[in-house]
Design a protein around this motif. Structure first.
Motif, short mmCIF file in Angstrom:
data_model
loop_
_atom_site.label_atom_id
_atom_site.label_comp_id
_atom_site.label_asym_id
_atom_site.label_seq_id
_atom_site.Cartn_x
_atom_site.Cartn_y
_atom_site.Cartn_z
N LEU A 1 -1.27 4.11 -5.92
CA LEU A 1 -2.47 4.21 -6.76
C LEU A 1 -2.60 2.93 -7.57
N VAL A 2 -2.92 1.85 -6.89
CA VAL A 2 -2.86 0.53 -7.50
C VAL A 2 -4.24 -0.05 -7.81
N GLU A 3 -4.22 -1.07 -8.65
CA GLU A 3 -5.43 -1.89 -8.83
C GLU A 3 -5.13 -3.21 -8.14
N ILE A 4 -6.09 -3.64 -7.32
CA ILE A 4 -5.90 -4.88 -6.57
C ILE A 4 -6.86 -5.91 -7.11
N GLY A 5 -6.42 -7.15 -7.19
CA GLY A 5 -7.21 -8.25 -7.76
C GLY A 5 -8.70 -8.10 -7.49
N GLY A 6 -9.52 -8.33 -8.48
CA GLY A 6 -10.96 -8.21 -8.29
C GLY A 6 -11.43 -6.77 -8.50
N ASP A 7 -10.71 -6.03 -9.36
CA ASP A 7 -11.16 -4.72 -9.83
C ASP A 7 -11.26 -3.63 -8.78
N PHE A 8 -10.47 -3.71 -7.73
CA PHE A 8 -10.47 -2.62 -6.76
C PHE A 8 -9.39 -1.64 -7.20
N ARG A 9 -9.82 -0.47 -7.73
CA ARG A 9 -8.85 0.53 -8.19
C ARG A 9 -8.96 1.75 -7.30
N VAL A 10 -7.85 2.09 -6.65
CA VAL A 10 -7.86 3.17 -5.68
C VAL A 10 -8.41 4.49 -6.26
N PRO A 11 -7.91 4.97 -7.43
CA PRO A 11 -8.41 6.25 -7.93
C PRO A 11 -9.91 6.23 -8.21
N GLU A 12 -10.43 5.08 -8.67
CA GLU A 12 -11.86 5.00 -9.00
C GLU A 12 -12.74 4.99 -7.76
N VAL A 13 -12.31 4.26 -6.74
CA VAL A 13 -13.09 4.22 -5.49
C VAL A 13 -13.12 5.62 -4.89
N THR B 1 -7.65 19.85 2.20
CA THR B 1 -7.29 18.47 2.51
C THR B 1 -8.08 17.95 3.71
N ARG B 2 -8.68 16.78 3.51
CA ARG B 2 -9.44 16.14 4.60
C ARG B 2 -8.72 14.92 5.17
N MET B 3 -7.88 14.31 4.33
CA MET B 3 -7.37 13.00 4.73
C MET B 3 -6.03 12.67 4.07
N ILE B 4 -5.22 11.94 4.82
CA ILE B 4 -4.07 11.26 4.22
C ILE B 4 -4.49 9.80 4.12
N LEU B 5 -4.37 9.23 2.90
CA LEU B 5 -4.72 7.82 2.69
C LEU B 5 -3.46 7.05 2.37
N ARG B 6 -3.28 5.94 3.07
CA ARG B 6 -2.16 5.07 2.76
C ARG B 6 -2.77 3.73 2.33
N VAL B 7 -2.31 3.22 1.18
CA VAL B 7 -2.85 1.96 0.67
C VAL B 7 -1.73 0.94 0.62
N HIS B 8 -1.99 -0.21 1.20
CA HIS B 8 -1.01 -1.28 1.12
C HIS B 8 -1.07 -1.85 -0.29
N PRO B 9 0.04 -1.82 -1.05
CA PRO B 9 -0.05 -2.19 -2.47
C PRO B 9 -0.36 -3.67 -2.70
N SER B 10 -0.46 -4.46 -1.65
CA SER B 10 -0.92 -5.85 -1.76
C SER B 10 -0.19 -6.66 -2.82
N ASN B 11 -0.90 -6.99 -3.91
CA ASN B 11 -0.31 -7.93 -4.88
C ASN B 11 0.67 -7.26 -5.85
N TYR B 12 1.18 -6.12 -5.48
CA TYR B 12 2.04 -5.36 -6.36
C TYR B 12 3.22 -4.85 -5.57
N ARG B 13 4.42 -4.97 -6.08
CA ARG B 13 5.59 -4.47 -5.37
C ARG B 13 6.53 -3.75 -6.32
N GLY C 1 -4.53 -13.77 -2.72
CA GLY C 1 -5.41 -12.79 -2.09
C GLY C 1 -4.79 -11.43 -1.90
N GLY C 2 -3.87 -11.08 -2.78
CA GLY C 2 -3.29 -9.76 -2.70
C GLY C 2 -2.24 -9.64 -1.60
#
Ligand SMILES: *Cc1c(COP(=O)(O)O)cnc(C)c1O
Length: 471
Positions: free
Chosen positions: A187-199, A229-241, A402-403
């Motif tokens: 549940l990360v925020e990725i550079g440029g204001d992309f926040r998984v919970p908000e999207v 449940t409709r979906m399993i979502l996996r997000v690559h944490p990109s610029n965060y480890r 670029g994340g």
């Protein structure tokens, strides 16, 4: 009879030029041609108003200024205002930061082929939605999308405006009104204001968090899946480890679980290395091909990160899923334009021909070894020996940006600049204000240039700027 003394006459503001006088000056006439009378009038009013305000504020000084002096002052302020406006327009820069995918500097520089394709094929009329074989309407993006399918091994693909749009479209079409299971560690925020919970919330889906920040097990997903449940979502944490005691289920395990429960499995990869025929290895970056092989229904990635193309959001996956995305009215809202398609097609074509290592700037820059960069750095520092600059080459690191993997630092050789009369901040400002602007970074009080992100074709220009800036 004396006229009563007003604030205006006392301050000397009555000697201010009229707007008309100002527009008739040599500066006024020159600028009229460049920016139009209407807009110049706005700048002229602002210039006169600013001087009037200063005169009134300083009226106790009783220094009277001549009408000619005020006219000159107003004209030069008008000119400065125009120069300031011009600085805000989109301009080419030399990126000497060493950050390869620099979001503030336009992420991926396009390949020569992509630039050519934008100008020669797409800038005018083109076959964007026209089928030359039948003379009837054709499908936008057909060529780019079939190339993506071929290069990733996916059944089909669709392209939208950016990766955020791609994730939003998938969530809205497949999960609105239901639940989406996501690991807490993603549940990360990725550079440029992309926040998984908000999207996710905006798409109309309900977030169901599972596991903990550092560890999520397959049993956590199993327990969280319900009739809603409709979906399993996996997000690559990109610029965060999260480093250390961490774990999450493998992609193929999650794919099997989703299949068994009859729900959709979507992976937001973000950076998107194609991983084509082994591709170029990017340390810990997952590849789109691997996700497809592991059985995701859909994987989304950006066009302008590791792929090295234009801004775009690419979704590769099962044909049936891609068809549903394309048929949704939201696709029409998020679709890409002809310039992006032209650049994307040309970029993908380099991968198809297996020439990405030489043709795609992002791939080429990431693959540059420190020894090659050192050689170029020494060459440049040699030419600068009598420029007034003191130049040293020092070891350092470039960044993927670029994340992409924040831990993936690339060894490089930096040019460290010093000057007897100029501070690091002054040098940096002069570089940034030059034409073309050169963007550098300051490390430990020294201005550093990293040639990894400077194309060899820009070197002569860079040297010229350095001479000019230091003289
Ligand atoms: C960068 C990134 C995004 C946003 O991509 P844009 O193309 O900038 O919209 C979304 N998800 C992930 C995982 C990313 O790394």
């Amino acid at each position: 009879m004396n006229s009563p003394e007003t604030a205006e006459t006392r301050s000397g503001a009555s000697a201010l030029p009229s707007i008309d006088e100002l527009l008739r000056t040599e500066t006024g006439q020159r600028l009229t041609a460049a920016l139009g009378r209407t807009h110049l009038t706005v700048l002229a009013r602002d210039a006169v108003a600013a001087i009037r305000a200063e005169l009134v504020a300083d009226s106790c000084k009783h220094e009277s200024r001549s009408a000619a002096d005020l006219l000159q002052d107003a004209a030069s302020r008008m000119e400065d205002a125009w120069a300031a406006e011009q600085r805000t327009s989109l301009r080419r820069v030399i990126n000497a930061t060493g950050v390869v995918i620099h979001t503030n500097l336009g992420r991926a520089p396009l390949s020569e082929n992509a630039r050519k394709s934008v100008i020669e094929e797409a800038a005018g009329y083109c076959t964007l939605e026209y089928d030359l074989a039948t003379g009837k309407r054709g499908r936008r993006g057909l060529r780019a999308e079939s190339l993506i399918a071929e290069l990733t091994g996916a059944e089909a693909a669709v392209v939208v405006n950016n990766c955020a749009a791609a994730a939003f479209l998938v969530l809205k079409v497949f999960a609105a009104g239901g639940e989406v299971v996501v690991s807490r560690g993603e549940l990360v925020e990725i550079g440029g204001d992309f926040r998984v919970p908000e999207v996710l919330a905006q798409s109309g889906a309900v977030l169901r968090e599972v596991g903990t920040t550092n560890r999520t097990k397959i049993s956590d997903y199993v327990r969280a899946i319900s009739d809603d449940t409709r979906m399993i979502l996996r997000v690559h944490p990109s610029n965060y480890r999260i480093i250390g005691f961490t774990s999450s289920p493998a992609v193929d395990e999650l794919a099997a679980l989703a299949r068994e429960r009859g729900i959709v499995f979507f992976e937001d990869l973000g950076s998107g290395s194609l991983g084509y025929r082994g591709g170029t290895a990017f340390a810990d970056e997952p590849s789109v091909s691997q996700s497809v092989r592991d059985g995701v229904d859909m994987a989304a990635f950006s066009g302008d990160k590791l792929l090295g193309g234009p801004q775009a959001g690419i979704i590769a996956g099962k044909a049936e899923c891609i068809e549903r995305l394309r048929a949704d009215p939201l696709y029409r809202v998020l679709r890409s334009d002809k310039l992006a398609y032209a650049a994307l097609e040309a970029t993908l074509d380099s991968y198809r021909r297996e020439t990405e290592r030489t043709e795609i700037p992002v791939v080429r820059m990431l693959a540059l070894g420190a020894d090659k960069i050192a050689e170029r750095a020494r060459r440049i520092s040699g030419t600068l020996s009598d420029s007034g600059l003191r130049v040293e080459t020092v070891d350092g690191f470039s960044a993927v940006g670029g994340g992409a993997g924040p831990t993936a630092n690339l060894a490089t050789k930096l040019l460290a600049l010093c000057h007897d009369r100029l501070s690091a901040d002054q040098i940096e400002l002069r570089l940034r204000s030059s034409n073309p602007p050169v963007i550098a970074r300051i490390v430990d009080g020294l201005v550093m240039l990293d040639l990894r992100t400077v194309d060899e074709s820009e070197e002569t220009e860079l040297v010229k700027v350095l001479f000019r800036v230091m003289s």
